[in-house]
Design a protein around this motif. Structure first.
Motif, PDB file in Angstrom:
ATOM      1  N   LEU A   1     -83.116  36.752 -13.918  1.00  0.00           N
ATOM      2  CA  LEU A   1     -83.772  35.205 -14.107  1.00  0.00           C
ATOM      3  C   LEU A   1     -84.982  35.288 -14.845  1.00  0.00           C
ATOM      4  CD1 LEU A   1     -82.937  33.662 -10.473  1.00  0.00           C
ATOM      5  CD2 LEU A   1     -81.538  33.668 -12.449  1.00  0.00           C
TER       6      LEU A   1
ATOM      7  N   TYR B   1     -85.873  30.500 -12.687  1.00  0.00           N
ATOM      8  CA  TYR B   1     -86.341  30.733 -11.351  1.00  0.00           C
ATOM      9  C   TYR B   1     -87.186  29.539 -10.875  1.00  0.00           C
ATOM     10  CZ  TYR B   1     -88.648  33.308  -7.221  1.00  0.00           C
ATOM     11  OH  TYR B   1     -88.863  33.656  -5.885  1.00  0.00           O
ATOM     12  N   SER B   2     -87.708  28.692 -11.494  1.00  0.00           N
ATOM     13  CA  SER B   2     -88.326  27.655 -11.292  1.00  0.00           C
ATOM     14  C   SER B   2     -87.390  26.583 -11.079  1.00  0.00           C
ATOM     15  CB  SER B   2     -89.431  26.920 -12.407  1.00  0.00           C
ATOM     16  OG  SER B   2     -90.444  27.861 -12.406  1.00  0.00           O
TER      17      SER B   2
ATOM     18  N   SER C   1     -90.434  30.592  -2.548  1.00  0.00           N
ATOM     19  CA  SER C   1     -89.208  31.080  -2.810  1.00  0.00           C
ATOM     20  C   SER C   1     -89.167  32.656  -2.932  1.00  0.00           C
ATOM     21  CB  SER C   1     -88.609  30.476  -4.115  1.00  0.00           C
ATOM     22  OG  SER C   1     -88.273  29.237  -3.839  1.00  0.00           O
ATOM     23  N   THR C   2     -88.038  33.011  -2.749  1.00  0.00           N
ATOM     24  CA  THR C   2     -88.019  34.745  -2.811  1.00  0.00           C
ATOM     25  C   THR C   2     -86.541  35.149  -3.244  1.00  0.00           C
ATOM     26  OG1 THR C   2     -88.736  36.884  -1.869  1.00  0.00           O
ATOM     27  CG2 THR C   2     -87.464  35.068  -0.523  1.00  0.00           C
ATOM     28  N   VAL C   3     -86.219  36.267  -3.936  1.00  0.00           N
ATOM     29  CA  VAL C   3     -85.049  37.108  -3.699  1.00  0.00           C
ATOM     30  C   VAL C   3     -85.135  38.192  -3.274  1.00  0.00           C
ATOM     31  CG1 VAL C   3     -83.531  38.012  -5.690  1.00  0.00           C
ATOM     32  CG2 VAL C   3     -84.650  35.664  -6.193  1.00  0.00           C
TER      33      VAL C   3
ATOM     34  N   GLU D   1     -85.917  26.919  -7.560  1.00  0.00           N
ATOM     35  CA  GLU D   1     -86.843  26.721  -6.662  1.00  0.00           C
ATOM     36  C   GLU D   1     -86.871  25.235  -6.265  1.00  0.00           C
ATOM     37  OE1 GLU D   1     -91.026  28.550  -5.362  1.00  0.00           O
ATOM     38  OE2 GLU D   1     -91.153  27.247  -7.105  1.00  0.00           O
TER      39      GLU D   1
ATOM     40  N   ALA E   1     -80.956  34.497  -2.839  1.00  0.00           N
ATOM     41  CA  ALA E   1     -82.344  33.509  -3.085  1.00  0.00           C
ATOM     42  C   ALA E   1     -82.598  32.811  -1.699  1.00  0.00           C
ATOM     43  CB  ALA E   1     -82.089  32.916  -4.261  1.00  0.00           C
TER      44      ALA E   1
ATOM     45  N   THR F   1     -85.147  29.319  -0.244  1.00  0.00           N
ATOM     46  CA  THR F   1     -86.547  28.802  -0.323  1.00  0.00           C
ATOM     47  C   THR F   1     -86.984  28.639   1.066  1.00  0.00           C
ATOM     48  OG1 THR F   1     -85.807  27.769  -2.317  1.00  0.00           O
ATOM     49  CG2 THR F   1     -87.325  26.337  -0.973  1.00  0.00           C
TER      50      THR F   1
ATOM     51  N   SER G   1     -88.687  33.062 -15.815  1.00  0.00           N
ATOM     52  CA  SER G   1     -89.228  32.077 -15.035  1.00  0.00           C
ATOM     53  C   SER G   1     -88.899  30.472 -15.063  1.00  0.00           C
ATOM     54  CB  SER G   1     -90.616  31.972 -15.664  1.00  0.00           C
ATOM     55  OG  SER G   1     -90.682  31.573 -17.213  1.00  0.00           O
TER      56      SER G   1
ATOM     57  N   PHE H   1     -79.847  37.908  -9.798  1.00  0.00           N
ATOM     58  CA  PHE H   1     -81.248  37.447  -9.823  1.00  0.00           C
ATOM     59  C   PHE H   1     -82.072  38.188 -10.411  1.00  0.00           C
ATOM     60  CE2 PHE H   1     -79.117  35.644  -5.839  1.00  0.00           C
ATOM     61  CZ  PHE H   1     -79.174  34.289  -6.107  1.00  0.00           C
TER      62      PHE H   1
END
Length: 205
Positions: free
Chosen positions: A108, A113-114, A146-148, A117, A67, A69, A110, A105
């Motif tokens: 995950l 994930y938040s 953010s990304t995975v 982030e 992950a 950011t 929401s 990942f």
């Protein structure tokens, strides 16, 4: 003499950047400790100037899912700030925040994930705020994204952004340690070359 790319930095310049990185990372650890309500220490920070392949190899496997950011820096310093962490780091944080663990990942929800982030944002903002105070510069940060993705794919972002200036990455590493467990994470602060010269000038180097 002004530098033209990251690898032009001499040992004194690298040592100063490492010292500032150490203070920035300590502030980030303190902020994360407050957020998680857990004592967090850091290992001795290291700084490296690495090409793309060496950077990937020093962090992990090119196909490892991690992950990240990302924020954009503007103001007195222009560039990117990237924070990366693996599933072990994510689960340790999510266990404290949500009381949950995830096998990957992709699982995950929401809320998780938040939460990750927000952790990435806290770490980057704390680091940059400390850095900006030390060098007496105004550094503004964009809203974090953010990304995975696979590690190799994520690290192509700064190369794509600044490949016209340099094919190197400036990579800081200081693991967080919580409850005796070392959590691997990676910070890449990537000012453009003009900004890096400005930082070194402000430090009198």
């Amino acid at each position: 003499m002004k530098i033209r790319n990251f690898e032009d930095m001499n040992l004194q310049e690298l040592d100063v950047m490492k010292e500032i990185s150490s203070i920035g990372t300590s502030h980030a650890a303190t902020a994360l400790s407050t957020f998680l309500q857990k004592e967090i220490r850091i290992t001795l920070p290291q700084i490296s100037i690495l090409g793309y392949e060496d950077a990937v190899n020093s962090i992990g496997d090119i196909e490892e899912i991690v992950a990240a950011t990302l924020v954009t820096m503007t103001g007195d310093v222009k560039g990117l700030m990237l924070f990366l962490f693996n599933m072990d780091f994510a689960n340790t944080v999510l266990e404290k925040l949500l009381g949950k663990n995830y096998t990957s990942f992709e699982q995950l929800d929401s809320l998780a994930y938040s939460a990750l982030e927000e952790v990435g944002n806290i770490i980057i903002c704390s680091y940059i705020n400390a850095f900006a105070q030390l060098v007496d510069m105004d550094i503004r940060l964009s809203v974090p994204s953010s990304t995975v993705n696979m590690l190799g794919g994520i690290l192509t972002v700064p190369i794509t952004e600044y490949g016209y200036e340099t094919d190197k990455l400036m990579y800081f590493n200081a693991d967080f340690v919580m409850e005796g467990k070392k959590l691997s994470d990676w910070l890449l602060m990537l000012p453009d070359i003009a900004s890096l010269n400005h930082i070194l000038e402000k430090l009198g180097i």
